[in-house]
Design a protein around this motif. Structure first.
Motif, PDB file in Angstrom:
ATOM      1  N   PHE A  20     -31.613 -21.046 -43.571  1.00  0.00           N
ATOM      2  CA  PHE A  20     -31.484 -20.872 -42.126  1.00  0.00           C
ATOM      3  C   PHE A  20     -32.845 -20.909 -41.446  1.00  0.00           C
ATOM      4  O   PHE A  20     -33.046 -21.646 -40.475  1.00  0.00           O
ATOM      5  CB  PHE A  20     -30.780 -19.551 -41.816  1.00  0.00           C
ATOM      6  N   TYR A  21     -33.784 -20.111 -41.940  1.00  0.00           N
ATOM      7  CA  TYR A  21     -35.074 -20.041 -41.261  1.00  0.00           C
ATOM      8  C   TYR A  21     -35.840 -21.353 -41.387  1.00  0.00           C
ATOM      9  O   TYR A  21     -36.487 -21.798 -40.434  1.00  0.00           O
ATOM     10  CB  TYR A  21     -35.919 -18.893 -41.811  1.00  0.00           C
ATOM     11  N   GLY A  22     -35.765 -22.014 -42.547  1.00  0.00           N
ATOM     12  CA  GLY A  22     -36.459 -23.284 -42.720  1.00  0.00           C
ATOM     13  C   GLY A  22     -35.928 -24.361 -41.785  1.00  0.00           C
ATOM     14  O   GLY A  22     -36.696 -25.078 -41.139  1.00  0.00           O
ATOM     15  N   VAL A  23     -34.608 -24.482 -41.700  1.00  0.00           N
ATOM     16  CA  VAL A  23     -34.005 -25.486 -40.824  1.00  0.00           C
ATOM     17  C   VAL A  23     -34.227 -25.118 -39.360  1.00  0.00           C
ATOM     18  O   VAL A  23     -34.452 -25.987 -38.517  1.00  0.00           O
ATOM     19  CB  VAL A  23     -32.497 -25.633 -41.130  1.00  0.00           C
ATOM     20  N   GLY A  28     -34.038 -26.475 -35.055  1.00  0.00           N
ATOM     21  CA  GLY A  28     -33.375 -25.672 -34.042  1.00  0.00           C
ATOM     22  C   GLY A  28     -32.269 -24.799 -34.587  1.00  0.00           C
ATOM     23  O   GLY A  28     -31.842 -24.924 -35.740  1.00  0.00           O
ATOM     24  N   VAL A  29     -31.760 -23.920 -33.713  1.00  0.00           N
ATOM     25  CA  VAL A  29     -30.856 -22.870 -34.155  1.00  0.00           C
ATOM     26  C   VAL A  29     -29.473 -23.385 -34.539  1.00  0.00           C
ATOM     27  O   VAL A  29     -28.888 -22.940 -35.530  1.00  0.00           O
ATOM     28  CB  VAL A  29     -30.756 -21.766 -33.074  1.00  0.00           C
ATOM     29  N   TRP A  30     -28.902 -24.332 -33.785  1.00  0.00           N
ATOM     30  CA  TRP A  30     -27.550 -24.789 -34.111  1.00  0.00           C
ATOM     31  C   TRP A  30     -27.515 -25.530 -35.451  1.00  0.00           C
ATOM     32  O   TRP A  30     -26.565 -25.371 -36.228  1.00  0.00           O
ATOM     33  CB  TRP A  30     -27.003 -25.676 -33.001  1.00  0.00           C
ATOM     34  N   ALA A  32     -29.547 -24.969 -37.892  1.00  0.00           N
ATOM     35  CA  ALA A  32     -29.740 -23.923 -38.901  1.00  0.00           C
ATOM     36  C   ALA A  32     -28.433 -23.197 -39.193  1.00  0.00           C
ATOM     37  O   ALA A  32     -28.132 -22.869 -40.348  1.00  0.00           O
ATOM     38  CB  ALA A  32     -30.803 -22.939 -38.432  1.00  0.00           C
ATOM     39  N   ILE A  33     -27.664 -22.937 -38.152  1.00  0.00           N
ATOM     40  CA  ILE A  33     -26.359 -22.284 -38.335  1.00  0.00           C
ATOM     41  C   ILE A  33     -25.462 -23.138 -39.227  1.00  0.00           C
ATOM     42  O   ILE A  33     -24.817 -22.635 -40.160  1.00  0.00           O
ATOM     43  CB  ILE A  33     -25.707 -22.018 -36.974  1.00  0.00           C
ATOM     44  N   ALA A  34     -25.422 -24.439 -38.943  1.00  0.00           N
ATOM     45  CA  ALA A  34     -24.592 -25.345 -39.737  1.00  0.00           C
ATOM     46  C   ALA A  34     -25.086 -25.441 -41.175  1.00  0.00           C
ATOM     47  O   ALA A  34     -24.289 -25.490 -42.125  1.00  0.00           O
ATOM     48  CB  ALA A  34     -24.581 -26.737 -39.096  1.00  0.00           C
ATOM     49  N   ALA A  35     -26.407 -25.440 -41.357  1.00  0.00           N
ATOM     50  CA  ALA A  35     -26.975 -25.554 -42.709  1.00  0.00           C
ATOM     51  C   ALA A  35     -26.645 -24.329 -43.554  1.00  0.00           C
ATOM     52  O   ALA A  35     -26.309 -24.448 -44.744  1.00  0.00           O
ATOM     53  CB  ALA A  35     -28.481 -25.753 -42.620  1.00  0.00           C
ATOM     54  N   LEU A  71     -16.918 -18.401 -33.490  1.00  0.00           N
ATOM     55  CA  LEU A  71     -16.991 -17.676 -32.221  1.00  0.00           C
ATOM     56  C   LEU A  71     -18.190 -18.125 -31.390  1.00  0.00           C
ATOM     57  O   LEU A  71     -18.094 -18.240 -30.157  1.00  0.00           O
ATOM     58  CB  LEU A  71     -17.077 -16.177 -32.488  1.00  0.00           C
ATOM     59  N   SER A  72     -19.306 -18.391 -32.049  1.00  0.00           N
ATOM     60  CA  SER A  72     -20.501 -18.809 -31.314  1.00  0.00           C
ATOM     61  C   SER A  72     -20.320 -20.191 -30.702  1.00  0.00           C
ATOM     62  O   SER A  72     -20.776 -20.446 -29.581  1.00  0.00           O
ATOM     63  CB  SER A  72     -21.712 -18.801 -32.251  1.00  0.00           C
ATOM     64  N   VAL A  73     -19.678 -21.097 -31.438  1.00  0.00           N
ATOM     65  CA  VAL A  73     -19.427 -22.445 -30.909  1.00  0.00           C
ATOM     66  C   VAL A  73     -18.459 -22.387 -29.732  1.00  0.00           C
ATOM     67  O   VAL A  73     -18.668 -23.037 -28.700  1.00  0.00           O
ATOM     68  CB  VAL A  73     -18.880 -23.361 -32.019  1.00  0.00           C
ATOM     69  N   ILE A  74     -17.399 -21.600 -29.882  1.00  0.00           N
ATOM     70  CA  ILE A  74     -16.415 -21.468 -28.796  1.00  0.00           C
ATOM     71  C   ILE A  74     -17.068 -20.904 -27.534  1.00  0.00           C
ATOM     72  O   ILE A  74     -16.827 -21.377 -26.420  1.00  0.00           O
ATOM     73  CB  ILE A  74     -15.241 -20.581 -29.240  1.00  0.00           C
ATOM     74  N   ALA A  75     -17.901 -19.895 -27.713  1.00  0.00           N
ATOM     75  CA  ALA A  75     -18.560 -19.266 -26.571  1.00  0.00           C
ATOM     76  C   ALA A  75     -19.843 -19.985 -26.158  1.00  0.00           C
ATOM     77  O   ALA A  75     -20.422 -19.658 -25.116  1.00  0.00           O
ATOM     78  CB  ALA A  75     -18.890 -17.809 -26.898  1.00  0.00           C
ATOM     79  N   ASP A  76     -20.273 -20.959 -26.968  1.00  0.00           N
ATOM     80  CA  ASP A  76     -21.525 -21.674 -26.730  1.00  0.00           C
ATOM     81  C   ASP A  76     -22.683 -20.685 -26.542  1.00  0.00           C
ATOM     82  O   ASP A  76     -23.469 -20.784 -25.601  1.00  0.00           O
ATOM     83  CB  ASP A  76     -21.406 -22.591 -25.502  1.00  0.00           C
ATOM     84  N   SER A  77     -22.775 -19.731 -27.476  1.00  0.00           N
ATOM     85  CA  SER A  77     -23.770 -18.671 -27.358  1.00  0.00           C
ATOM     86  C   SER A  77     -24.389 -18.374 -28.714  1.00  0.00           C
ATOM     87  O   SER A  77     -23.703 -17.880 -29.618  1.00  0.00           O
ATOM     88  CB  SER A  77     -23.136 -17.401 -26.787  1.00  0.00           C
ATOM     89  N   THR A  78     -25.683 -18.670 -28.855  1.00  0.00           N
ATOM     90  CA  THR A  78     -26.371 -18.292 -30.092  1.00  0.00           C
ATOM     91  C   THR A  78     -26.596 -16.784 -30.145  1.00  0.00           C
ATOM     92  O   THR A  78     -26.668 -16.205 -31.223  1.00  0.00           O
ATOM     93  CB  THR A  78     -27.725 -19.014 -30.199  1.00  0.00           C
TER      94      THR A  78
END
Length: 212
Positions: A20-23, A28-30, A32-35, A71-78
């Motif tokens: 997560f932190y490397g990606v 970027g954060v999205w 990293a979330i997917a990775a 939930l984050s994707v639905i709300a579009d909120s990191t």
């Protein structure tokens, strides 16, 4: 014992946090979330294909990451993505506390993921007392991590939050895990299990923290 616990922590906690932190630093954060989510499911699939036992910790990590991501994707909120561990840590801590009222506290239920234990050994008074004490310990730890994460999220920038949380939570989890090994070994010595032909140590739980 140390090898089994270390491997479980590495696959379910350390590597997802590092991915997560490397990606995040590169893409970027999205991304990293997917990775991090892809790593967890990839590890489950790989263990299934190689016919290796998948630990409950790894499955729980994948489930929690899936819920957080959805939930984050639905709300579009990191911000919501990083808030959810506060809630999950609190819920898990509450479950640990509630399990103390049952015949099998949560640590006893998770023990099989880390070391095989027969019924006779699990029912010994010292072992049962160890399970109850460790369940209370991990409950307190979960509440402490939830409070710390919430404070960091509200007071720090996203970059600082991710770095500090990843390092601090991982350090807490690893130190607590090996402290638990020490307590288990102490009980094992008192029970005359060290050096015997049966399991040499008691099983050790790890925190159900998703570090990404």
């Amino acid at each position: 014992m140390v090898r089994r616990v270390s491997l479980s922590l590495l696959v379910a906690v350390v590597v997802p946090a590092a991915v997560f932190y490397g990606v995040f630093a590169l893409a970027g954060v999205w991304t990293a979330i997917a990775a991090a989510l892809a790593w967890s499911y990839g590890a489950i699939v790989w263990r299934a294909l190689t016919r290796r036992r998948t630990s409950g910790l790894l499955v729980l990590t994948a489930v929690l990451l899936t819920g957080r991501t959805a939930l984050s994707v639905i709300a579009d909120s990191t911000w919501l993505y990083f808030l959810q561990p506060v809630i999950s840590d609190g819920v898990v801590a509450l479950l640990f506390l509630l399990s103390l009222a049952s015949a099998r506290p949560m640590v006893a239920r998770l023990a099989g993921d880390f070391y095989p234990m027969d019924h006779e050994l699990a029912m010994r008074p010292r072992v049962r007392r160890l399970f109850r004490n460790l369940t209370a310990l991990w409950a307190a730890l979960g509440l402490a991590k939830a409070g710390m994460t919430l404070w960091l999220l509200q007071s720090q920038t996203l970059e600082t939050f991710i770095l500090v949380k990843s390092i601090s939570v991982l350090a807490i989890n690893v130190l607590a895990a090996f402290a638990t090994i020490g307590l288990a070994a102490l009980v094992a010595r008192k029970e005359g299990l060290m050096g015997s032909t049966r399991p040499a140590s008691l099983p050790v739980p790890v925190p159900v923290e998703v570090s990404a």
